[in-house]
Design a protein around this motif. Structure first.
Motif, PDB file in Angstrom:
ATOM      1  N   ASP A  33      -2.293   4.198   1.834  1.00  0.00           N
ATOM      2  CA  ASP A  33      -3.667   4.697   1.986  1.00  0.00           C
ATOM      3  C   ASP A  33      -3.666   6.175   2.379  1.00  0.00           C
ATOM      4  OD1 ASP A  33      -4.574   2.106   1.425  1.00  0.00           O
ATOM      5  OD2 ASP A  33      -4.458   1.537   3.540  1.00  0.00           O
ATOM      6  N   ARG A  34      -2.763   6.932   1.735  1.00  0.00           N
ATOM      7  CA  ARG A  34      -2.622   8.392   1.906  1.00  0.00           C
ATOM      8  C   ARG A  34      -2.159   8.788   3.306  1.00  0.00           C
ATOM      9  NH1 ARG A  34      -7.165   7.454  -1.193  1.00  0.00           N
ATOM     10  NH2 ARG A  34      -6.991   8.225  -3.329  1.00  0.00           N
ATOM     11  N   ASN A  35      -1.574   7.856   4.028  1.00  0.00           N
ATOM     12  CA  ASN A  35      -0.996   8.142   5.331  1.00  0.00           C
ATOM     13  C   ASN A  35       0.514   7.955   5.256  1.00  0.00           C
ATOM     14  OD1 ASN A  35      -3.521   8.583   6.676  1.00  0.00           O
ATOM     15  ND2 ASN A  35      -3.827   6.369   6.728  1.00  0.00           N
ATOM     16  N   ARG A  36       1.254   8.910   5.808  1.00  0.00           N
ATOM     17  CA  ARG A  36       2.703   8.831   5.788  1.00  0.00           C
ATOM     18  C   ARG A  36       3.179   7.665   6.646  1.00  0.00           C
ATOM     19  NH1 ARG A  36       6.667  12.226   4.255  1.00  0.00           N
ATOM     20  NH2 ARG A  36       5.173  13.896   3.863  1.00  0.00           N
ATOM     21  N   LEU A  37       4.129   6.905   6.124  1.00  0.00           N
ATOM     22  CA  LEU A  37       4.694   5.778   6.855  1.00  0.00           C
ATOM     23  C   LEU A  37       5.826   6.256   7.757  1.00  0.00           C
ATOM     24  CD1 LEU A  37       4.792   3.268   3.868  1.00  0.00           C
ATOM     25  CD2 LEU A  37       3.298   3.091   5.858  1.00  0.00           C
ATOM     26  N   HIS A  38       5.959   5.613   8.915  1.00  0.00           N
ATOM     27  CA  HIS A  38       7.020   5.949   9.847  1.00  0.00           C
ATOM     28  C   HIS A  38       8.261   5.113   9.559  1.00  0.00           C
ATOM     29  CE1 HIS A  38       4.109   8.305  12.106  1.00  0.00           C
ATOM     30  NE2 HIS A  38       3.298   7.261  12.114  1.00  0.00           N
ATOM     31  N   ASP A  39       9.374   5.526  10.132  1.00  0.00           N
ATOM     32  CA  ASP A  39      10.633   4.825   9.879  1.00  0.00           C
ATOM     33  C   ASP A  39      10.560   3.358  10.283  1.00  0.00           C
ATOM     34  OD1 ASP A  39      11.753   7.043   8.800  1.00  0.00           O
ATOM     35  OD2 ASP A  39      12.962   7.573  10.542  1.00  0.00           O
ATOM     36  N   ASN A  40       9.848   3.073  11.376  1.00  0.00           N
ATOM     37  CA  ASN A  40       9.780   1.676  11.815  1.00  0.00           C
ATOM     38  C   ASN A  40       8.829   0.831  10.988  1.00  0.00           C
ATOM     39  OD1 ASN A  40       7.432   2.829  12.669  1.00  0.00           O
ATOM     40  ND2 ASN A  40       7.710   2.399  14.849  1.00  0.00           N
ATOM     41  N   ASP A  41       8.115   1.459  10.024  1.00  0.00           N
ATOM     42  CA  ASP A  41       7.273   0.685   9.103  1.00  0.00           C
ATOM     43  C   ASP A  41       8.095   0.054   7.986  1.00  0.00           C
ATOM     44  OD1 ASP A  41       4.871   1.267  10.435  1.00  0.00           O
ATOM     45  OD2 ASP A  41       4.708   3.197   9.406  1.00  0.00           O
ATOM     46  N   PHE A  42       9.273   0.621   7.713  1.00  0.00           N
ATOM     47  CA  PHE A  42      10.131   0.109   6.650  1.00  0.00           C
ATOM     48  C   PHE A  42      11.094  -0.921   7.243  1.00  0.00           C
ATOM     49  CE2 PHE A  42       8.908   4.393   5.349  1.00  0.00           C
ATOM     50  CZ  PHE A  42       8.454   4.171   4.055  1.00  0.00           C
ATOM     51  N   CYS A  43      11.169  -2.077   6.589  1.00  0.00           N
ATOM     52  CA  CYS A  43      11.988  -3.175   7.111  1.00  0.00           C
ATOM     53  C   CYS A  43      13.115  -3.518   6.137  1.00  0.00           C
ATOM     54  CB  CYS A  43      11.128  -4.420   7.348  1.00  0.00           C
ATOM     55  SG  CYS A  43       9.724  -4.157   8.439  1.00  0.00           S
ATOM     56  N   THR A  58      -1.955  13.330 -19.664  1.00  0.00           N
ATOM     57  CA  THR A  58      -1.624  13.721 -18.306  1.00  0.00           C
ATOM     58  C   THR A  58      -1.643  12.489 -17.427  1.00  0.00           C
ATOM     59  OG1 THR A  58      -3.945  14.207 -17.896  1.00  0.00           O
ATOM     60  CG2 THR A  58      -2.543  16.048 -18.536  1.00  0.00           C
ATOM     61  N   ILE A  59      -0.866  12.552 -16.336  1.00  0.00           N
ATOM     62  CA  ILE A  59      -0.827  11.428 -15.409  1.00  0.00           C
ATOM     63  C   ILE A  59      -2.176  11.308 -14.725  1.00  0.00           C
ATOM     64  CG2 ILE A  59       0.290  10.529 -13.339  1.00  0.00           C
ATOM     65  CD1 ILE A  59       2.783  11.899 -14.189  1.00  0.00           C
ATOM     66  N   LYS A  60      -2.711  10.110 -14.662  1.00  0.00           N
ATOM     67  CA  LYS A  60      -4.039   9.887 -14.138  1.00  0.00           C
ATOM     68  C   LYS A  60      -3.993   9.732 -12.626  1.00  0.00           C
ATOM     69  CE  LYS A  60      -4.420   6.124 -16.405  1.00  0.00           C
ATOM     70  NZ  LYS A  60      -3.033   6.198 -16.801  1.00  0.00           N
ATOM     71  N   ASP A  61      -4.596  10.681 -11.934  1.00  0.00           N
ATOM     72  CA  ASP A  61      -4.796  10.557 -10.494  1.00  0.00           C
ATOM     73  C   ASP A  61      -3.517  10.219  -9.754  1.00  0.00           C
ATOM     74  OD1 ASP A  61      -7.726   8.960 -11.499  1.00  0.00           O
ATOM     75  OD2 ASP A  61      -7.653  10.970 -10.709  1.00  0.00           O
ATOM     76  N   LEU A  62      -2.402  10.835 -10.150  1.00  0.00           N
ATOM     77  CA  LEU A  62      -1.150  10.551  -9.478  1.00  0.00           C
ATOM     78  C   LEU A  62      -0.775  11.654  -8.496  1.00  0.00           C
ATOM     79  CD1 LEU A  62       0.957   9.150 -12.430  1.00  0.00           C
ATOM     80  CD2 LEU A  62      -0.503   7.953 -10.822  1.00  0.00           C
ATOM     81  N   ASN A  63      -1.605  12.704  -8.378  1.00  0.00           N
ATOM     82  CA  ASN A  63      -1.282  13.758  -7.433  1.00  0.00           C
ATOM     83  C   ASN A  63      -1.621  13.314  -6.026  1.00  0.00           C
ATOM     84  OD1 ASN A  63      -0.516  15.500  -9.467  1.00  0.00           O
ATOM     85  ND2 ASN A  63      -2.609  16.239  -9.781  1.00  0.00           N
ATOM     86  N   PRO A  64      -0.810  13.670  -5.053  1.00  0.00           N
ATOM     87  CA  PRO A  64      -1.085  13.233  -3.685  1.00  0.00           C
ATOM     88  C   PRO A  64      -2.340  13.879  -3.149  1.00  0.00           C
ATOM     89  CG  PRO A  64       0.702  14.809  -3.722  1.00  0.00           C
ATOM     90  CD  PRO A  64       0.372  14.501  -5.155  1.00  0.00           C
ATOM     91  N   LYS A  65      -3.103  13.132  -2.328  1.00  0.00           N
ATOM     92  CA  LYS A  65      -4.335  13.637  -1.738  1.00  0.00           C
ATOM     93  C   LYS A  65      -4.164  13.985  -0.261  1.00  0.00           C
ATOM     94  CE  LYS A  65      -6.036  12.655  -5.687  1.00  0.00           C
ATOM     95  NZ  LYS A  65      -6.172  13.701  -6.651  1.00  0.00           N
ATOM     96  N   THR A  66      -2.958  13.932   0.216  1.00  0.00           N
ATOM     97  CA  THR A  66      -2.721  14.210   1.620  1.00  0.00           C
ATOM     98  C   THR A  66      -2.229  15.635   1.795  1.00  0.00           C
ATOM     99  OG1 THR A  66      -0.459  13.426   1.445  1.00  0.00           O
ATOM    100  CG2 THR A  66      -2.137  11.814   2.076  1.00  0.00           C
ATOM    101  N   THR A  67      -2.370  16.161   3.002  1.00  0.00           N
ATOM    102  CA  THR A  67      -1.816  17.472   3.336  1.00  0.00           C
ATOM    103  C   THR A  67      -0.454  17.266   3.946  1.00  0.00           C
ATOM    104  OG1 THR A  67      -4.023  18.304   3.748  1.00  0.00           O
ATOM    105  CG2 THR A  67      -2.177  19.593   4.638  1.00  0.00           C
ATOM    106  N   PRO A  68       0.618  17.578   3.254  1.00  0.00           N
ATOM    107  CA  PRO A  68       1.945  17.272   3.774  1.00  0.00           C
ATOM    108  C   PRO A  68       2.250  18.101   5.007  1.00  0.00           C
ATOM    109  CG  PRO A  68       2.123  18.610   1.804  1.00  0.00           C
ATOM    110  CD  PRO A  68       0.667  18.260   1.966  1.00  0.00           C
ATOM    111  N   THR A  69       3.003  17.488   5.898  1.00  0.00           N
ATOM    112  CA  THR A  69       3.412  18.188   7.103  1.00  0.00           C
ATOM    113  C   THR A  69       4.689  18.978   6.889  1.00  0.00           C
ATOM    114  OG1 THR A  69       4.570  16.217   7.810  1.00  0.00           O
ATOM    115  CG2 THR A  69       2.306  16.476   8.571  1.00  0.00           C
TER     116      THR A  69
END
Length: 704
Positions: A362-372, A614-625
């Motif tokens: 949902d356009r939010n970066r996942l943290h390391d502990n989110d991956f199992c 062209t790729i449909k709506d595949l560009n990220p919508k988040t502001t990368p850190t």
């Protein structure tokens, strides 16, 4: 908008819902459900109807927007019952591309499927199914839905357990051909007390095909469930798969179904079995596995029944998309159970490489502990993420890394599973190299993969010794900065003054690939480089045409069955017009197979041309850190050239300044010389005047 790429997004879907029984064998009375969403920026109008069953469902029109999933409820009377021909097909038509999921439930029984749009359907299928003989009401099922009137069907039945199919008052056993016709919006359901896996379906026009079971248990557990999936046609099957068992369940059952003779199947780099067409290899897996095949196959994952040691979950069936058909963005909704309770939802991901931390929810970066339980094998990384109930979008932050996603939900003796999406590029058919358009979703270089490169990243992404021959995106024209999950290397800033630049030059990015021979000439301005893509070489290294198989068994000619003269419902067929899609996907090639029907004709495949897509709506919508500046990927000679130009300008400026100084010094010196002469003349005059005054008194007395 550009032309659409071949995937699970489309503008028209024609679906059928197979029979679903509850745990006691009774017909389900729970309504059917559709989940619909879109990636279009504009609002999309969607019309849902049952064109030949208006007396059962009057239809509905809704509006969907990007990132929001709408649920549509259909009456349970549209669900098929028994081996029958009916008019219960559901049509979904939209103004722009949409994604469709179907949910079919009975009491304490749920499963779903990913809808496949009409424009990427095919005319040849091998169908996976399942059967357990624990109870007499267990039956495997195949459902076929017509998209055009007068479509001829040739179905070669394959079954176990001495099962037979009773259709139109005739019995068909293992190896028999069932020949009939089907019209647009008609449905045919075949049920059998035996496993129909490997049944072959060939048609003269495109059809939708579904496989599964009305209800069954899987493995040693006693819990049972309805299972089903919509089946992709043969021309989109693949050769490389990563399989991740559902965590917390018994070892999953994996089946690999072959489409051609002499197909060699390997699991974790070990050759396991050689298959003929319609045969399948079966194994159990409780750990991540990497499966490859020498020829295109379909891989199916079955989640087993719950037991006392693993009480969560129930039987479920999901297709495993091939790695070659991965995508970069998926939008989906987690369903509710038949008792309207939330599932414990798990999203299993598989991607090439090891940079899985770029996945976002949902356009939010996942943290390391989110991956199992992340594991890696054969340069493929897999793991899972726990997903809350509701509507979600999962994508890769940079938009450059395709991945496979499977959604699973488990509850007390109830579960579901289905792929959240995939490309449906026709990679398993005769191929001619075509000019590449970035992100067109096509196999431009005929290597059995689509959009596997990233243009202008100076890397041979697919390891074939070529650069930028089939790109998913262009690094320099899609975005100026690319997200990175690792600490970026420090970059050397461009000098902005006329002072001498620092002696530390940026370290060039080194790759092991051969540099592209059509690298665009860089300029010293900040404008983007040209987006012209390289023209493919004229070498005609086309992949040989895929010959499906040749049957040598002599089979008795079954009588061609025609549609019943009278039907229980005398609904007139409406003339429905559907909007034309802009996809330019060719009709899949049909391979001639020996069939008792002598009137079967073979259509000539058309060549799949290039598409400016062209790729449909595949560009990220988040502001990368964390960002990598474009200077990090510039070549060293470009930076040195900039320094040389700036140094040359500095030398010219210094030379001009020196000339000006010399001129000024000459003027100042001349002025000083003039001033000295004037002073000397003034002093001389003063001296003369003084002498005259002094001598006057001595002369004056002489004249008195």
């Amino acid at each position: 908008m550009g032309k659409e790429i071949p995937d699970n997004m489309g503008k028209e879907f024609i679906l059928g819902f197979m029979e679903a029984l509850d745990i006691s064998g009774k017909h389900s009375n729970i309504d059917l459900k559709l989940f619909i969403t879109t990636s279009s920026q504009a609002s999309v109008s969607v019309s849902i109807s049952a064109p030949l069953a208006g007396n059962l469902y009057s239809g509905k029109t809704i509006t969907v927007t990007k990132g929001v999933i709408k649920q549509v409820t259909l009456p349970e009377t549209l669900r098929l019952q028994g081996t029958e021909r009916s008019n219960k097909a559901v049509q979904i038509v939209s103004s722009e591309e949409i994604v469709v999921f179907g949910i079919n439930q009975a009491h304490r029984s749920t499963d779903g499927f990913l809808g496949i749009p009409v424009d990427v359907l095919g005319m040849q299928y091998f169908v996976p199914s399942f059967f357990s003989n624990e109870h007499p009401f267990y039956k495997s099922a195949v459902v076929i839905t017509g998209t055009q009137d007068g479509t001829e069907l040739s179905i070669r039945i394959k079954t176990t357990n001495n099962g037979r199919v009773d259709f139109d008052n005739k019995m068909y056993g293992n190896g028999n051909w069932l020949n009939t016709t089907i019209d647009r919006f008609e449905t045919i359901q075949l049920l059998c007390q035996g496993d129909l896996t490997g049944t072959f379906v060939q048609s003269s026009q495109r059809v939708s095909v579904f496989g599964g079971s009305t209800v069954t248990n899987i493995g040693f557990g006693t819990s049972r469930d309805h299972i089903e999936e919509q089946i992709p046609p043969l021309n989109v099957w693949g050769k490389r798969f990563s399989v991740y068992p559902v965590p917390g369940t018994n070892p999953n059952l994996i089946r690999v179904l072959a489409s051609e003779d002499n197909t060699v199947v390997s699991v974790n780099n070990q050759v396991n079995q050689t298959l003929q067409h319609g045969e399948f290899y079966e194994t159990h897996s409780n750990a991540f596995s990497f499966i490859t095949a020498s020829k295109p196959v379909l891989t199916v994952q079955y989640i087993p029944s719950a037991t006392s040691s693993h009480g969560v979950g129930d039987p479920a069936m999901t297709l495993v998309p091939p790695i070659e058909q991965s995508n970069v963005l998926y939008t989906f909704l987690t369903p509710k159970s038949s008792e309207n309770k939330s599932f414990e939802n798990t999203f299993m991901f598989m991607l090439q490489g090891s940079d899985y931390r770029g996945l976002t929810l949902d356009r939010n970066r996942l943290h390391d502990n989110d991956f199992c339980s992340v594991v890696q094998r054969n340069n493929v990384t897999s793991g899972y993420i726990r997903i809350p109930s509701g509507s979600h979008t999962i994508e890769y932050s940079s938009g450059l890394v395709p991945f496979v996603g499977i959604l699973y939900g488990g509850a007390n003796q109830e579960s579901y599973a289905f792929p959240v999406g995939q490309r449906l590029t026709p990679i398993n058919q005769e191929c001619t190299p075509s000019q590449m358009t970035v992100g067109d979703g096509l196999d431009n270089d005929c290597d059995g993969r689509a959009d596997e490169e990233v243009c202008h990243d100076f890397v041979d992404n697919d390891g074939d010794g070529k650069n930028d021959e089939d790109c998913i995106t262009e690094l320099s024209t899609t975005r100026q900065t690319t997200e990175s999950t690792t600490t970026p290397k420090p970059t050397t800033p461009k000098p902005t003054t006329t002072t001498k630049p620092t002696t530390t030059t940026p370290k060039p990015i080194t790759t092991t690939s051969k540099p592209a021979t059509t690298t665009p000439k860089p300029t010293t301005t900040t404008t983007k480089p040209t987006t012209t893509t390289p023209t493919p070489t004229t070498t005609t290294t086309s992949r040989p045409a895929t010959t499906l198989y040749k049957l040598t068994t002599t089979i008795q000619k079954p009588t061609t069955t025609s549609k019943p003269a009278s039907s229980s419902t005398t609904t007139q067929k409406p003339t429905t017009t559907t909007p034309k899609t802009t996809k330019t996907v060719t009709k899949p090639s049909t391979t001639s197979i020996p069939n008792p029907k002598t009137t079967t004709t073979t259509t000539k495949p058309t060549t799949l041309g290039s598409q400016s897509t062209t790729i449909k709506d595949l560009n990220p919508k988040t502001t990368p850190t964390d960002k990598i500046d474009f200077d990090q990927i510039r070549p060293q000679w470009l930076t040195l050239a900039e320094f040389g130009v700036i140094g040359g300008v500095a030398v010219v400026l210094l030379g001009a300044l020196g000339m000006c100084c010399k001129r000024c010094w000459g003027l100042i010196k001349n002025r000083d010389d003039d001033d000295d002469e004037e002073d000397e003349e003034l002093r001389r005059r003063r001296r003369n005047k003084a002498r005259l005054a002094l001598g006057a008194p001595s002369i004056r007395p002489m004249y008195q």
